[in-house]
Design a protein around this motif. Sequence first.
Motif, PDB file in Angstrom:
ATOM      1  N   PHE A 133      65.343   4.429  11.052  1.00  0.00           N
ATOM      2  CA  PHE A 133      64.798   5.527  11.848  1.00  0.00           C
ATOM      3  C   PHE A 133      65.206   5.380  13.315  1.00  0.00           C
ATOM      4  N   ALA A 134      65.041   4.161  13.814  1.00  0.00           N
ATOM      5  CA  ALA A 134      65.375   3.905  15.212  1.00  0.00           C
ATOM      6  C   ALA A 134      66.867   4.130  15.454  1.00  0.00           C
ATOM      7  N   ALA A 135      67.684   3.668  14.534  1.00  0.00           N
ATOM      8  CA  ALA A 135      69.134   3.830  14.674  1.00  0.00           C
ATOM      9  C   ALA A 135      69.499   5.307  14.679  1.00  0.00           C
ATOM     10  N   ALA A 136      68.851   6.055  13.814  1.00  0.00           N
ATOM     11  CA  ALA A 136      69.137   7.494  13.726  1.00  0.00           C
ATOM     12  C   ALA A 136      68.795   8.194  15.031  1.00  0.00           C
ATOM     13  N   LYS A 137      67.791   7.701  15.706  1.00  0.00           N
ATOM     14  CA  LYS A 137      67.394   8.309  16.983  1.00  0.00           C
ATOM     15  C   LYS A 137      68.302   7.844  18.120  1.00  0.00           C
ATOM     16  N   GLY A 138      69.217   6.936  17.817  1.00  0.00           N
ATOM     17  CA  GLY A 138      70.141   6.476  18.852  1.00  0.00           C
ATOM     18  C   GLY A 138      69.639   5.327  19.677  1.00  0.00           C
ATOM     19  N   ALA A 139      68.613   4.605  19.188  1.00  0.00           N
ATOM     20  CA  ALA A 139      68.082   3.466  19.928  1.00  0.00           C
ATOM     21  C   ALA A 139      69.045   2.284  19.830  1.00  0.00           C
ATOM     22  N   ARG A 140      68.937   1.409  20.813  1.00  0.00           N
ATOM     23  CA  ARG A 140      69.753   0.184  20.792  1.00  0.00           C
ATOM     24  C   ARG A 140      68.922  -0.934  20.178  1.00  0.00           C
ATOM     25  N   ILE A 141      69.418  -1.483  19.092  1.00  0.00           N
ATOM     26  CA  ILE A 141      68.613  -2.430  18.323  1.00  0.00           C
ATOM     27  C   ILE A 141      69.032  -3.878  18.566  1.00  0.00           C
ATOM     28  N   VAL A 142      68.034  -4.719  18.878  1.00  0.00           N
ATOM     29  CA  VAL A 142      68.242  -6.158  18.975  1.00  0.00           C
ATOM     30  C   VAL A 142      67.515  -6.792  17.796  1.00  0.00           C
ATOM     31  N   LEU A 143      68.248  -7.534  16.991  1.00  0.00           N
ATOM     32  CA  LEU A 143      67.660  -8.100  15.780  1.00  0.00           C
ATOM     33  C   LEU A 143      67.486  -9.610  15.890  1.00  0.00           C
ATOM     34  N   MET A 144      66.289 -10.078  15.593  1.00  0.00           N
ATOM     35  CA  MET A 144      66.037 -11.514  15.505  1.00  0.00           C
ATOM     36  C   MET A 144      65.868 -11.827  14.030  1.00  0.00           C
ATOM     37  N   THR A 145      66.821 -12.523  13.462  1.00  0.00           N
ATOM     38  CA  THR A 145      66.757 -12.754  12.018  1.00  0.00           C
ATOM     39  C   THR A 145      67.076 -14.212  11.699  1.00  0.00           C
ATOM     40  N   ASP A 146      67.237 -14.514  10.404  1.00  0.00           N
ATOM     41  CA  ASP A 146      67.523 -15.884   9.999  1.00  0.00           C
ATOM     42  C   ASP A 146      69.014 -16.042   9.741  1.00  0.00           C
ATOM     43  N   GLN A 147      69.409 -17.210   9.288  1.00  0.00           N
ATOM     44  CA  GLN A 147      70.828 -17.494   9.128  1.00  0.00           C
ATOM     45  C   GLN A 147      71.481 -16.654   8.018  1.00  0.00           C
ATOM     46  N   TRP A 148      70.659 -16.113   7.119  1.00  0.00           N
ATOM     47  CA  TRP A 148      71.233 -15.295   6.043  1.00  0.00           C
ATOM     48  C   TRP A 148      71.304 -13.823   6.424  1.00  0.00           C
ATOM     49  N   GLN A 149      70.721 -13.512   7.541  1.00  0.00           N
ATOM     50  CA  GLN A 149      70.821 -12.193   8.162  1.00  0.00           C
ATOM     51  C   GLN A 149      70.219 -11.036   7.362  1.00  0.00           C
ATOM     52  N   SER A 150      69.266 -10.438   7.968  1.00  0.00           N
ATOM     53  CA  SER A 150      68.626  -9.239   7.427  1.00  0.00           C
ATOM     54  C   SER A 150      69.650  -8.116   7.323  1.00  0.00           C
ATOM     55  N   PRO A 151      69.484  -7.201   6.353  1.00  0.00           N
ATOM     56  CA  PRO A 151      70.397  -6.056   6.234  1.00  0.00           C
ATOM     57  C   PRO A 151      70.407  -5.176   7.484  1.00  0.00           C
ATOM     58  N   ILE A 152      69.406  -5.374   8.317  1.00  0.00           N
ATOM     59  CA  ILE A 152      69.331  -4.582   9.542  1.00  0.00           C
ATOM     60  C   ILE A 152      70.505  -4.894  10.475  1.00  0.00           C
ATOM     61  N   SER A 153      71.121  -6.063  10.281  1.00  0.00           N
ATOM     62  CA  SER A 153      72.189  -6.461  11.207  1.00  0.00           C
ATOM     63  C   SER A 153      73.301  -5.408  11.274  1.00  0.00           C
ATOM     64  N   ARG A 154      73.474  -4.631  10.206  1.00  0.00           N
ATOM     65  CA  ARG A 154      74.479  -3.562  10.223  1.00  0.00           C
ATOM     66  C   ARG A 154      74.156  -2.515  11.278  1.00  0.00           C
ATOM     67  N   LEU A 155      72.858  -2.358  11.521  1.00  0.00           N
ATOM     68  CA  LEU A 155      72.418  -1.316  12.450  1.00  0.00           C
ATOM     69  C   LEU A 155      72.238  -1.825  13.866  1.00  0.00           C
ATOM     70  N   ALA A 156      72.231  -3.155  14.003  1.00  0.00           N
ATOM     71  CA  ALA A 156      71.865  -3.734  15.291  1.00  0.00           C
ATOM     72  C   ALA A 156      73.062  -3.882  16.223  1.00  0.00           C
ATOM     73  N   GLU A 157      72.809  -3.660  17.496  1.00  0.00           N
ATOM     74  CA  GLU A 157      73.852  -3.879  18.492  1.00  0.00           C
ATOM     75  C   GLU A 157      73.995  -5.368  18.775  1.00  0.00           C
ATOM     76  N   PHE A 158      72.869  -6.067  18.794  1.00  0.00           N
ATOM     77  CA  PHE A 158      72.880  -7.526  18.991  1.00  0.00           C
ATOM     78  C   PHE A 158      72.066  -8.199  17.895  1.00  0.00           C
ATOM     79  N   THR A 159      72.613  -9.270  17.350  1.00  0.00           N
ATOM     80  CA  THR A 159      71.895 -10.016  16.313  1.00  0.00           C
ATOM     81  C   THR A 159      71.840 -11.493  16.688  1.00  0.00           C
ATOM     82  N   PHE A 160      70.643 -12.048  16.683  1.00  0.00           N
ATOM     83  CA  PHE A 160      70.490 -13.484  16.895  1.00  0.00           C
ATOM     84  C   PHE A 160      69.949 -14.105  15.616  1.00  0.00           C
ATOM     85  N   SER A 161      70.660 -15.079  15.082  1.00  0.00           N
ATOM     86  CA  SER A 161      70.120 -15.712  13.876  1.00  0.00           C
ATOM     87  C   SER A 161      69.647 -17.127  14.154  1.00  0.00           C
ATOM     88  N   SER A 162      68.451 -17.396  13.672  1.00  0.00           N
ATOM     89  CA  SER A 162      67.849 -18.716  13.846  1.00  0.00           C
ATOM     90  C   SER A 162      67.796 -19.428  12.507  1.00  0.00           C
TER      91      SER A 162
END
Lengths: 287, 287
Positions: free
Chosen positions: B204-233
């Motif tokens: 929804f956020a991506a569709a509205k044109g928001a800039r997405i920062v994703l905090m995810t794990d090393q296997w990476q959430s599917p959201i990473s496709r939509l995110a401008e920045f991804t940090f994996s812990s």
Amino acid sequence: MDDTVQERLKRVQDSLTRAERQVTGVILENYPMSGLGSITRLAEKAGVSSPTLARMVQKLGYSGFPEFQAALREELEAQISNPIAKRDSWSETAPHGHILNRFTDAVIGNIRQTLAGVDPGEFDAVTAMLADESHPVYIAGGRITHALSEYLYLHLQVIRKGVHHIRATSNAWPHALLDLEESDTVVIYDIRRYENSTLKLAEFAAAKGARIVLMTDQWQSPISRLAEFTFSSRIAVPSAWDSTVAMTLLSETLIAAVQEAAWDRTRERMKSLEDMFDAARIFRKFV
Amino acid sequence: MDDTVQERLKRVQDSLTRAERQVTGVILENYPMSGLGSITRLAEKAGVSSPTLARMVQKLGYSGFPEFQAALREELEAQISNPIAKRDSWSETAPHGHILNRFTDAVIGNIRQTLAGVDPGEFDAVTAMLADESHPVYIAGGRITHALSEYLYLHLQVIRKGVHHIRATSNAWPHALLDLEESDTVVIYDIRRYENSTLKLAEFAAAKGARIVLMTDQWQSPISRLAEFTFSSRIAVPSAWDSTVAMTLLSETLIAAVQEAAWDRTRERMKSLEDMFDAARIFRKFV
DNA sequence: ATTGGAATGAAAATAAGGTTACAAAACTGG
DNA sequence: CCAGTTTTGTAACCTTATTTTCATTCCAAT
């Protein structure tokens, strides 16, 4: 001009006089400990006068005996410090003084010091208390620690029944403690800028005869007087705020320990939870 | 009565006052080096007066500061002359395979690997985005990460205006995103057992044109496709659950960085907040 | 042997460290 | 909210450590 005292002594060795050679002998004999007392004692030990020693350290390039001694202390510190804490570049790609490195450095130090201060006996005792399903567990956090207390609550709830979460910052907490009985367990998070309402909550719980486990910082919340067990974590970092990383680590370790102690039961509960999640399609099937 | 200073400190810990706890904190922080300077310097470092310190070492059973210091030196000497530097465990007092040590080992490894994987350039870019008050920030977390997202929200809110918190697990989140506009910032926490509702929120956020920062794990959430920045812990630990320590560290570092970038503004806001706290008597004056 | 220069230690001067006395501040319990 | 208690810091004091001064000793070269 930042070589070790030992190196400097070596360098000037040939140009030393009799009395000075006596001094270097004593210093090197038990390096660097013997240099940490007063100039008088070191002079006596070497059989020379203190002025001789004072002149000598100036020859070595120090402004005076105190500076010489400070140099010795620094060397010693470098020598005994834990190598893992000294690493100052966690993100190899970030510039040397980048906040990623500075912050992580501080946090690792916090973790190390926090762990050093934990009494394993107390830890095990608290683990047993939290694993004991015959007594309910109440978990409370303050303004900053609310998130952390919620995290503990969330996990403990999966492990066992009878877990309750209280928001100490809300004045609705007396409601939540209505059912509190003697020997129930109350876990309270309280770090600096200790809040009045959290203290009141602890006093109430103590009056009811509850057993209090306190998670606090190194300066210790006043609640520690009321607590049966107190764990203090280091929270200071280069920032206007404190870090809860060490506290999070301690909480997670506690969760892991309780889970281990109550694994049979936990497995059952996790299974039921999974079934419910499946029914509600909470998670994605794949990826 | 010839136990170490450390043991004595530990023994009396519960009966210590605020100032005295500050002192023990400093001493233990860099034990035993910090105690080898003058009483004045140690007092300054601990933020207490030298008399307080003098009284304290007497409480510990020493005749005065010099005797206390001599005890420290002796310990240090014993420690140095001991060839086996036992530095392989975090809690010296816990058995080698105790969960305190096992868990901490794993977490430190996680931190190291997480930091190694962070791109400082991206980190700085996200810092700037979060510091930019001209765009609102929305922060969302899932079932497990809700607590962490709340923590980020709490701090960011003090630093700047226009920060919103969304509970992705609640189906009320569309309400919270009603006002979302193009180029607004959305920070999403999502670790494994990636939740459908969180993904929906991201879409929804991506569709509205928001800039997405994703905090995810090393296997990476599917959201990473939509995110401008991804940090994996890294989140794996010897437990049935995952660890959010590395993620907490990254979040706190981000908070510290944003605060630093926006310090002038932050100071003002913190001052106002303090005044409100004072007015409401939330905190205790001291201790 | 005598003399000049460096090295040394005794003693005095100075500086720093540590302790004590007391008053102010904070907390406790009514 | 207030008196009593505890804790804390300031200021003055005493003690010890360090440095400087200066007279003596030692050594090498005449």
